[in-house]
Motif scaffolding. Sequence first.
Motif, mmCIF file in Angstrom:
data_model
loop_
_atom_site.group_PDB
_atom_site.id
_atom_site.type_symbol
_atom_site.label_atom_id
_atom_site.label_comp_id
_atom_site.label_asym_id
_atom_site.label_seq_id
_atom_site.Cartn_x
_atom_site.Cartn_y
_atom_site.Cartn_z
ATOM 1 N N GLY A 43 0.146 -0.995 0.392
ATOM 2 C CA GLY A 43 -0.073 -0.162 -0.223
ATOM 3 C C GLY A 43 0.707 1.516 -0.031
ATOM 4 N N THR A 44 0.091 2.162 -0.118
ATOM 5 C CA THR A 44 0.509 3.244 -0.376
ATOM 6 C C THR A 44 0.034 4.651 0.768
ATOM 7 O OG1 THR A 44 0.990 3.796 -2.439
ATOM 8 C CG2 THR A 44 0.471 5.990 -1.470
ATOM 9 N N MET A 45 1.264 4.898 1.716
ATOM 10 C CA MET A 45 0.901 5.695 3.078
ATOM 11 C C MET A 45 0.798 7.412 2.175
ATOM 12 S SD MET A 45 0.646 6.010 6.494
ATOM 13 C CE MET A 45 0.654 7.967 7.425
ATOM 14 N N ILE A 46 -0.127 8.558 2.391
ATOM 15 C CA ILE A 46 0.234 9.479 1.969
ATOM 16 C C ILE A 46 0.424 10.969 3.230
ATOM 17 C CG2 ILE A 46 -0.958 11.472 0.520
ATOM 18 C CD1 ILE A 46 -1.674 9.616 -1.166
ATOM 19 N N PRO A 260 13.349 -2.762 6.542
ATOM 20 C CA PRO A 260 12.878 -2.651 5.500
ATOM 21 C C PRO A 260 11.369 -2.166 5.865
ATOM 22 C CG PRO A 260 12.927 -5.016 5.609
ATOM 23 C CD PRO A 260 14.160 -4.532 6.363
ATOM 24 N N ALA A 261 10.639 -0.897 4.997
ATOM 25 C CA ALA A 261 9.953 -1.118 4.838
ATOM 26 C C ALA A 261 8.347 -1.702 4.602
ATOM 27 C CB ALA A 261 9.102 0.623 4.303
ATOM 28 N N LYS A 262 6.737 -1.818 5.472
ATOM 29 C CA LYS A 262 6.190 -2.427 5.045
ATOM 30 C C LYS A 262 5.371 -2.193 4.140
ATOM 31 C CE LYS A 262 5.300 -4.969 9.117
ATOM 32 N NZ LYS A 262 4.467 -4.915 10.728
ATOM 33 N N LEU A 263 5.316 -0.497 3.845
ATOM 34 C CA LEU A 263 4.538 -0.307 2.927
ATOM 35 C C LEU A 263 5.427 0.027 1.240
ATOM 36 C CD1 LEU A 263 3.414 3.631 4.685
ATOM 37 C CD2 LEU A 263 2.259 2.273 3.632
ATOM 38 N N ASP A 264 4.887 0.141 0.080
ATOM 39 C CA ASP A 264 5.639 0.193 -1.501
ATOM 40 C C ASP A 264 5.642 1.473 -1.182
ATOM 41 O OD1 ASP A 264 4.640 -2.896 -1.813
ATOM 42 O OD2 ASP A 264 3.166 -1.878 -2.221
ATOM 43 N N VAL A 537 -4.382 3.556 9.199
ATOM 44 C CA VAL A 537 -3.222 3.315 9.581
ATOM 45 C C VAL A 537 -2.806 2.525 10.618
ATOM 46 C CG1 VAL A 537 -1.132 4.251 9.342
ATOM 47 C CG2 VAL A 537 -2.955 5.559 8.393
ATOM 48 N N LYS A 538 -1.870 0.735 10.762
ATOM 49 C CA LYS A 538 -1.703 0.915 11.693
ATOM 50 C C LYS A 538 -0.265 0.916 11.821
ATOM 51 C CE LYS A 538 -5.904 -1.481 12.203
ATOM 52 N NZ LYS A 538 -6.645 -0.848 11.680
ATOM 53 N N GLY A 539 0.461 0.796 13.189
ATOM 54 C CA GLY A 539 1.801 0.669 13.132
ATOM 55 C C GLY A 539 2.236 1.466 13.530
ATOM 56 N N THR A 552 6.911 0.946 10.112
ATOM 57 C CA THR A 552 6.477 -0.269 10.952
ATOM 58 C C THR A 552 4.943 -0.877 10.011
ATOM 59 O OG1 THR A 552 6.191 1.269 12.674
ATOM 60 C CG2 THR A 552 7.749 -0.444 12.932
ATOM 61 N N VAL A 553 4.543 0.535 9.556
ATOM 62 C CA VAL A 553 3.586 1.564 8.990
ATOM 63 C C VAL A 553 2.779 0.231 8.151
ATOM 64 C CG1 VAL A 553 2.057 2.922 7.985
ATOM 65 C CG2 VAL A 553 3.693 3.608 9.810
#
Lengths: 556, 333
Positions: A43-46, A260-264, A537-539, A552-553
Motif C-alpha cells: 500500500g501507499t501512505m500519504i 525495511p518498510a511494509k509500505l510500497d 493506518v496501523k503501526g 512499521t506502518v
Amino acid sequence: MQQLRLTRTRRVALIGLAGALAVSLSACAQSKRDEGAGGGTGGTMIFGAAGNPKMFDPAFNDEGETFRITRQIYDTLIQNKPGTADLEPSLAEKWESSNDGKTWTFTLKSGVKFSDGTPMDATAVCFNFDRWYNMKGAAAQSQMIYYGDVFEGFAKNEGDATGDPVYKSCEAKDPTTAVLNLNKAKGAFPAAFTLPSFAISSPAALKQYNADTVTQSGDSFTYSDYANKHPVGTGPFKFESWDQAKGEITLVRNDTSPSPAKLDKLIFKVIPDENARKQALKAGDINGYDYPSPADYGLLRNDGEQVLIRPSFNVLYLGINQANNPKLKDVKVRQALAYGINREQFVKSKLAEGSEVATEFVPKVISGYTDDVTKYPYDPEKAKQLLQQAGATDLTLKFYYPTEVSRPYMPNPADTFTAISEDLKKIGIKIEAHAEPWNGGYKDDVQKAGKQDLHLLGWTGDYNDAGNFVGTFFGREKKEFGFSNPQLFSALSAADASPAGDAHAKAYQEVNKQIMDYLPAVPIAYPTPAIVVGPKVKGLVASPLTDERFNTVTVS
Amino acid sequence: MLRFLVRRLLQAIPTLFILSILVFAWLRSLPGGPAAALLGDKATPEKIANLNHVLGLDQPIFIQYFGFLGRAITGNFGNSLVSTQPVMGEIATFLPATIELGMSAMIIAVVLGIPAGYLSARFRGGPVDNVIIVLSLIGVAVPVFFLGYMMQDILAAPLGLPSQGRQAAGLDATAITNFAILDGIMTSEWDAVWDAIKHLILPAFALATIPLAVITRITRASVLDVLNEDFIRTANSKGLTQQVVRTRHVLRNGLLPVVTTIGLQTGALLGGAVLTERVFNFRGLGFLLAEGIERRDYPRLQALLLFGAVVYVLVNMLVDISYGIIDPRVRVR
C-alpha cells in the motif's frame, strides 16, 4: 428564425456532448482509481506535512519538516527506541566510550548496504565523519547547525564557525569497527549520535553528485544534486521524486534496508495550512498529518481518526530579564512570580491532554530530570507577601509575547499570555503587554535586545541530554535572561563535560536543583503535541522527538 | 500602433527600476529577516548575525541592491531560501497554476458578470436588478479567505469536490507544460483532466467573486449610460430590431469601460490569488508568495514582486491596445 433554430440545435448538441464527456471522464477516473486500490501489496501512505523540505542532505539540515523525510531515507548510528527518548542500536549494534569520554567505539551491523548497493561499513562511517569535519566554505559550514553545535568547529573554521573542534579523527579498524577520537569529552554523546543531521550517507553517492559543493551567490545558497535529487542512505525508503509543482515527495521501499518498510510507497504532501490538512484527511486525500490543533482532538476522534499523543519533549517557560528591571534581581520577586501563576489551572484549561505542569527546565523523559527540586505551587497569598518583603508592591512589568505563531510548546501564545498575566495582576503586578509577530522581530527583541521584563518562549529538545535544554538556556550570560551567575555557568559546563552515564545524569540533577533555587525563569508546562492518522493506518508509533519512522506502518 | 507600443515599453523600464528599488527597500525594512526564519527555533542571535554575514545582509543596503541588480539583469534572481531551488525555475513551475486559476476565475467573472450587469440595467429598478445589486455588493464585501473557508466547510463535501490542492495526492499525472488540464488532454489522461477540473472549481469561484461583482456593477452602469445616449434613440427610431440595438449599439459601446475593468481586475487577481491559493493550497505563484513572506525569503520575494510588476505593466498595455480595437477614436488620438 431558421438560423435561431439551428443555433438552438447546436446548443443542445453541445450540452449533450459536454455531459457525455463529463460522464465518460468520471467513469475513466473511477476505473483508474479502482485499479490503483487493488494494486500493490504494502500500500501507499500519504502524509500531510506542514512545510516544504529544504533538501535531503542531512548534514545541512536542522528543521523538522526535512528531518521527517530524511529519517525515512537514512539511518543514524544509534537511534531512539520508538515512542521513547531511550537509545537503541541502529547501524551500530554496540557502542562504548573510553573512561575519559574521548574515544567512542562503534560495532557496526555487518552486511548492510546503501540503497545504491555500496557497503555500509566502518570506512563509510569514517568517510561521513571526515566529510563533516573537513567541510569547506562559509556557505556550507553556516548550514551545518547541528554539527557546529555538537562538534564545536571544523578543520578550518569559515563563516560563522569558530571554536576548537571536538572531533579529532575516525579510524576504520575493520569493516564493522569504527573508532571515533575526540579532543575532549562531550556530554551530548552518545545521545547526539541519534540526531538526523548525523545520518550516514553513501560515500559513493556523495562523491558522484558533488555533495560538498555548496555555493553562495548574493543572498542565497545553491546545493548539489546529491541534496536535491540523489540522496542515498540505508533507511527503510529510497528517494524517488520531489515534485515541486505538486508539493509531493515520493519515497519507495528500500528492500536492502536493515529495517525495511511494509509500505510500497510513502508520499509526503506539503499542506501548510492546518485547516486544509484536516480537510484533506477528512476527504481521504491523505492518511495522516502533523500538528493537529489541540482544539480539534475531540472532533477528529469522533470522525474515527487516531490522535496519537506524543510524550512531552519540550518545555514552555516564562522568561525573566533581570537586566531590564532591577527589581527582578531579587530572588523573592522571581519566586513571587512563580507562586503567583496558577499553572495547574492553565495546563488543564489551555493545553492539550497529557500536558503537565513543569517543575524544572527539562522534561521528565530526559536523563538528569529530578523530582527533588524546590517547587512553587500556586499560592497567591505567599506571592503577595514575597513582593511586600522585596519592597516591590508597585511592580509594573513589560511582558512580551509572540503572535502569528504556534509552537509545539505553545499552541496559542495569546491564550498563554492572557492566562499568565491575569494571574500576575491578581497578586498586584501591573502588566504592560507587548505583542510582536514571531517572524517580525519577537525573538530579536527578547533574545538579542533584551527589551522585555517578562516573555514567553520554550524549547523542543533535539536529543536526550539535559544540556540540550538547561545548557542552551542558562549556560552563559544572555540578553534573554540578563543575569550573570558564574557558579551556575561553571556547574553547567562541568555537567556538559562529564562522561555519559550515571555521573552525567547526577551532575544535571544537581544543576537542576540549583536552577530551581536561583529561578532565573519560571518553567510553566510540558505540553504534549500530537500526530493524527486515519483509521486504516496501523503501526505508527508517536515519538517524543517527532522521530516517527514509517517502516512499521501499514495502510489497509 | 508600433510606435505606441515601443513608447509604452520604454516607459515601463523606469517604472520597473523604481519598483525594484521600492521592493528591495521594503523587504529589508521588514522586521525579522531571512536568517531568523531560516534558522527557526534553534536560532540564537549570534547564529542569526553570522548567517546574515554569510548572506551579505549586513552590508549597506545600496551595495546589496546593486549586487542584486547586477545579477537580476543577467537573469539570476538566486535560489529560494525556503526550497533552495532557483527562483526563476520556481516561477516557471508555479506560474501555470496561477494562469489556470486566474483564467478560470476571469472566465467565470466575464461570462456571468456581463450578462448579469446587462440584465440589471435592462430591468432597472425591478426585482432582478435589486437581487443582482445585493449579490454584487456581497461579492465585493466578503473577504476571499472567509469565502474560501466557507466553501471548503460547506460546499466541498456535499458536492464531492476537493477542498485543497491542485491534484489528488499520488495521482501520477504526466507533467509537460504544468498546465494540469492541458497536460491531461495532451497525454489523453482523462482522469487527470477531470481531477484537475474538480480541483479548480472551488478556488476559481472564490477568486472570481470580486471581479464578478465589479464587472457586474460596471456593466450595469455603463449600459445605463449608453441607453440614455442619443444614438440609441436614433437607432430605435430607425426601426432596428431590439436584438440589433442591444448587441450592436448598447453592448458594444457599453463594453469599453468593462474592458478596462477586466484588465485592472486581471492585475488585481494576482493579489486575490495569494489568499485563494493559500486557503485552497493551490500551488501557484500566490502560494509561493505567501510562503515567501512568512519565511522572509528575499530572493523569492524580489523575483515574484518584480514579476508581478512586469505582468501588471503588460496587462495595462494590452488594455490600451484593446481600447484601440473596440473604439477607433482612441487609435486616432
